[in-house]
Motif scaffolding. Structure first.
Motif, PDB file in Angstrom:
ATOM      1  N   ALA A 193       0.838  -1.202   0.000  1.00 37.08           N
ATOM      2  CA  ALA A 193       0.000   0.000   0.000  1.00 37.08           C
ATOM      3  C   ALA A 193       0.871   1.249   0.000  1.00 37.08           C
ATOM      4  N   ARG A 194       0.421   2.263  -0.719  1.00 39.68           N
ATOM      5  CA  ARG A 194       1.127   3.546  -0.752  1.00 39.68           C
ATOM      6  C   ARG A 194       0.132   4.665  -0.461  1.00 39.68           C
ATOM      7  N   GLN A 195       0.451   5.462   0.544  1.00 44.05           N
ATOM      8  CA  GLN A 195      -0.382   6.610   0.872  1.00 44.05           C
ATOM      9  C   GLN A 195       0.091   7.816   0.063  1.00 44.05           C
ATOM     10  N   VAL A 196      -0.849   8.543  -0.464  1.00 45.98           N
ATOM     11  CA  VAL A 196      -0.525   9.734  -1.263  1.00 45.98           C
ATOM     12  C   VAL A 196      -1.076  10.971  -0.564  1.00 45.98           C
ATOM     13  N   ARG A 197      -0.638  12.137  -1.021  1.00 42.12           N
ATOM     14  CA  ARG A 197      -1.037  13.383  -0.364  1.00 42.12           C
ATOM     15  C   ARG A 197      -2.549  13.601  -0.429  1.00 42.12           C
ATOM     16  N   THR A 198      -3.158  13.198  -1.542  1.00 42.23           N
ATOM     17  CA  THR A 198      -4.595  13.426  -1.713  1.00 42.23           C
ATOM     18  C   THR A 198      -5.262  12.165  -2.218  1.00 42.23           C
ATOM     19  N   CYS A 199      -6.287  11.717  -1.502  1.00 44.00           N
ATOM     20  CA  CYS A 199      -7.107  10.602  -1.945  1.00 44.00           C
ATOM     21  C   CYS A 199      -8.546  10.906  -1.519  1.00 44.00           C
ATOM     22  N   VAL A 200      -9.395  11.219  -2.482  1.00 41.65           N
ATOM     23  CA  VAL A 200     -10.768  11.604  -2.183  1.00 41.65           C
ATOM     24  C   VAL A 200     -11.734  10.811  -3.048  1.00 41.65           C
ATOM     25  N   CYS A 201     -12.945  10.636  -2.516  1.00 35.87           N
ATOM     26  CA  CYS A 201     -14.040  10.034  -3.257  1.00 35.87           C
ATOM     27  C   CYS A 201     -15.165  11.062  -3.334  1.00 35.87           C
ATOM     28  N   PHE A 202     -15.820  11.128  -4.473  1.00 37.49           N
ATOM     29  CA  PHE A 202     -16.874  12.124  -4.630  1.00 37.49           C
ATOM     30  C   PHE A 202     -17.909  11.638  -5.638  1.00 37.49           C
ATOM     31  N   THR A 203     -19.065  12.276  -5.599  1.00 34.51           N
ATOM     32  CA  THR A 203     -20.167  11.921  -6.481  1.00 34.51           C
ATOM     33  C   THR A 203     -20.624  13.147  -7.257  1.00 34.51           C
ATOM     34  N   LEU A 204     -20.681  13.016  -8.568  1.00 35.27           N
ATOM     35  CA  LEU A 204     -21.314  14.044  -9.394  1.00 35.27           C
ATOM     36  C   LEU A 204     -22.827  13.896  -9.213  1.00 35.27           C
ATOM     37  N   TRP A 205     -23.469  14.980  -8.799  1.00 34.95           N
ATOM     38  CA  TRP A 205     -24.890  14.898  -8.478  1.00 34.95           C
ATOM     39  C   TRP A 205     -25.751  15.435  -9.627  1.00 34.95           C
ATOM     40  N   SER A 206     -25.584  16.710  -9.946  1.00 37.29           N
ATOM     41  CA  SER A 206     -26.372  17.289 -11.037  1.00 37.29           C
ATOM     42  C   SER A 206     -25.782  18.625 -11.453  1.00 37.29           C
ATOM     43  N   CYS A 207     -26.200  19.095 -12.617  1.00 37.74           N
ATOM     44  CA  CYS A 207     -25.876  20.440 -13.102  1.00 37.74           C
ATOM     45  C   CYS A 207     -27.195  21.169 -13.325  1.00 37.74           C
ATOM     46  N   ARG A 208     -27.232  22.449 -12.992  1.00 38.67           N
ATOM     47  CA  ARG A 208     -28.469  23.211 -13.114  1.00 38.67           C
ATOM     48  C   ARG A 208     -28.255  24.476 -13.928  1.00 38.67           C
ATOM     49  N   MET A 209     -29.293  24.831 -14.659  1.00 39.35           N
ATOM     50  CA  MET A 209     -29.319  26.051 -15.460  1.00 39.35           C
ATOM     51  C   MET A 209     -28.196  26.096 -16.499  1.00 39.35           C
ATOM     52  N   ILE A 210     -27.935  24.952 -17.121  1.00 42.15           N
ATOM     53  CA  ILE A 210     -26.918  24.895 -18.168  1.00 42.15           C
ATOM     54  C   ILE A 210     -27.596  25.154 -19.505  1.00 42.15           C
ATOM     55  N   PRO A 211     -27.243  26.224 -20.210  1.00 43.11           N
ATOM     56  CA  PRO A 211     -27.920  26.547 -21.478  1.00 43.11           C
ATOM     57  C   PRO A 211     -27.635  25.488 -22.538  1.00 43.11           C
ATOM     58  N   THR A 212     -28.517  25.399 -23.489  1.00 44.82           N
ATOM     59  CA  THR A 212     -28.368  24.436 -24.577  1.00 44.82           C
ATOM     60  C   THR A 212     -27.817  25.120 -25.814  1.00 44.82           C
ATOM     61  N   PRO A 213     -27.083  24.398 -26.663  1.00 39.78           N
ATOM     62  CA  PRO A 213     -26.646  24.985 -27.926  1.00 39.78           C
ATOM     63  C   PRO A 213     -27.847  25.406 -28.754  1.00 39.78           C
TER      64      PRO A 213
END
Length: 551
Positions: A193-213
């Motif tokens: 095992a190797r520990q690194v300076r940054t190890c994060v877990c995250f979830t993309l939830w949603s995007c809002r008010m993004i205009p359409t082409p």
């Protein structure tokens, strides 16, 4: 051009735009005639063309800002009439752009130029640079002002070092005689095992008010490309997650839809980042993008619809807490500041509470949730490369590949200085799966079936796991990689994606039936079955070339 006189009598502002449009058309027709009869030099024609472009773009922007409330008198069917005039002006702009491209002189045939960015000639003799589909759409006013050509897609296409297939390869030490991120624990035989300076877990939830082409383009994919970023440079591979889209809520993007069976990797918003950078500005860069095809010409392109950045440390250098973050989405590129996604969005703080609530709802946002991982996932993450960003649901497969890599490179080589070709079909082909997520999903599917039939003791036996993984891999994705019926992978190409899905799932169903009959998780039978065809054999299918792939 036909004008509606009743409309002009009651619409003073719109009338002025119609007059301008009529003048533009007369000037354009005159220019086209002069070019055809060669009554004008190329330089003069280009200058007149540019002047028409700028005037038309300025008029189109003004027309887009015009509202019904600006008119001095009520106007019937105002929105429809306004859209019609916008389309006429956009069509004229497209004619101007086409003429400009025809007039532009070709570059020298024997010289090759490498450019870092688009450039408009400022002085006499300057060479203006690459109008592409995005530039034309922007000039036509068909896309929001904050949209740009995709920065991260350009890196992915032009430089293989930004792909996941590159980042999972072992990294050599400065001496090039050993590895800097791959070690074995002599007591357990497992990857250390190797520990690194940054190890994060995250979830993309949603995007809002993004205009359409705008009109004239068909969107093939809405997605987010993400990577480790320090404000200056990309520090990891670039990972892509596709968004799901509902036409009833066109400005909302969602991720990780609920569905039966295994959620495909490219739809899964659960991600991890391992990064060993010491930069105090380290964070995750999210580029919201669309892949589109232009209806009139069939050209494909990739647009950035904005970007967001999540800095992973606070002002004191401590990791930010695990919680949900609402990140503002900026227009332009990550190297531009204070660019709005849409020009109509106003800055500043409104006075009233109600106005503040309304403005908050109109803001472009990306919602991301930072979370902790369970102990098993943390253990698996600790054996991965020091810098990697990918989907959490594939961690167990990446960890098994890492173990096989360590066995082959650290135990089975005669000496650490030996750099001969290694016979290993798994090591030579597994990295390809990170660039072809449908095949990675196929492996995840068959491995899940194999694990279901294992006892607890077998799941804890590393040597047994490696043996079974090799059998499953060879009888599934290795075979598919060399099947002539599987089309080549192409991003955001629906016909190709559908055909690949049919081939993959048809084969997996056949494989599952065979395994159910034989009671085994995999085997060489598939390679001698006359019902299945294979591509011509190539020695590179079996050879792992350490010198060429090591980082």
């Amino acid at each position: 051009m036909k004008f509606d006189l009743d409309f002009m009598l009651v619409s003073t502002l719109m009338y002025s735009f119609l007059i301008n449009l009529a003048v533009f058309l007369i000037q354009l027709d005159s220019l086209v005639k002069d070019v055809q009869t060669q009554d004008v030099s190329t330089e003069e024609a280009l200058q007149r063309c540019q002047e028409l472009q700028m005037s038309a773009e300025k008029t189109l922007k003004s027309l887009k800002k015009l509202t019904k409330a600006d008119e001095p008198a009520p106007v019937g069917n105002y929105d429809q009439r306004k859209q019609e005039e916008e389309r006429r002006l956009q069509n004229m702009l497209e004619r101007i752009n086409t003429l400009y491209l025809e007039l532009s002189p070709p570059g020298p045939s024997l010289r090759v130029y490498t450019v870092l960015s688009d450039f408009k000639g400022e002085q006499e003799g300057d060479l203006s640079v690459q109008i592409d589909a995005t530039d034309v759409l922007s000039a036509m006013g068909a896309i929001p002002s904050g949209f740009r050509p995709s920065t991260l897609n350009k890196l992915l296409v032009e430089d293989a070092t930004y792909r996941g297939s590159h980042r999972i390869q072992p990294e050599l030490s400065p001496s090039k005689l050993s590895f800097s991120d791959l070690f074995l624990d002599p007591d357990t035989g497992r990857v250390r095992a190797r520990q690194v300076r940054t190890c994060v877990c995250f979830t993309l939830w949603s995007c809002r008010m993004i205009p359409t082409p705008g009109v004239g383009v068909q969107v093939l994919s809405r997605h987010i490309r993400l990577c480790a970023f320090d404000g200056t440079q990309v520090l990891s591979n670039i990972h892509t997650v596709r968004a799901t889209y509902n036409s009833k809520s066109p400005k909302t993007w969602s991720f990780s839809p609920r569905m039966t069976g295994i959620l495909p990797t490219f739809l899964d918003g659960d991600c991890f980042l391992r990064c060993n950078s010491a930069s105090p500005n380290l964070g995750v860069l999210f580029e919201l993008g669309v892949t589109f095809i232009r209806n009139s010409t069939g050209e494909r392109g990739d647009l950035s619809c904005g970007w967001a950045f999540l800095k992973l440390t606070d002002d004191t250098g401590n990791p930010i807490p695990n919680r949900t973050y609402e990140l503002p989405v900026n227009g332009g590129t990550p190297y531009e500041k204070d660019v709005e996604v849409e020009a109509s969005v106003t800055r500043g703080s409104p006075a009233g509470v109600f106005q503040q609530m309304l403005q908050a709802r109109r803001k472009h946002k990306l919602i991301v949730k930072l979370k902790s991982a369970d102990s098993r996932t943390r253990t698996q993450l600790s054996v991965l490369p020091d810098t990697l960003l990918h989907c959490l649901n594939c961690v167990h497969l990446l960890a098994l590949h890492r173990q096989l890599l360590a066995d082959m490179l650290l135990m089975d080589r005669p000496t650490m200085q030996n750099a001969d070709l290694i016979c290993s079909p798994i090591l030579s082909t597994f990295p390809i799966l990170l660039d072809q997520p449908d095949l990675l999903d196929a492996l995840r599917n068959v491995w899940l079936d194999a694990e279901t039939n294992m006892s607890r003791a077998q799941k804890r036996d590393l040597s047994y796991l490696k043996q079974e993984f090799a059998k499953v891999y060879m009888s599934s994705v290795y075979f598919l990689l060399h099947s002539p019926s599987l089309p080549s992978h192409r991003w955001a190409d629906p016909p190709t994606e559908e055909q690949r899905a049919r081939v993959i799932y048809a084969y997996l169903d056949t494989l599952k039936h065979t395994q159910h009959t034989s009671g085994q998780s995999g085997g060489p039978e598939v390679f001698i079955d006359p019902m299945h065809q294979h591509l011509a054999f190539d020695i590179t299918e079996l050879t792992f070339d350490l010198l060429n792939v090591a980082r």
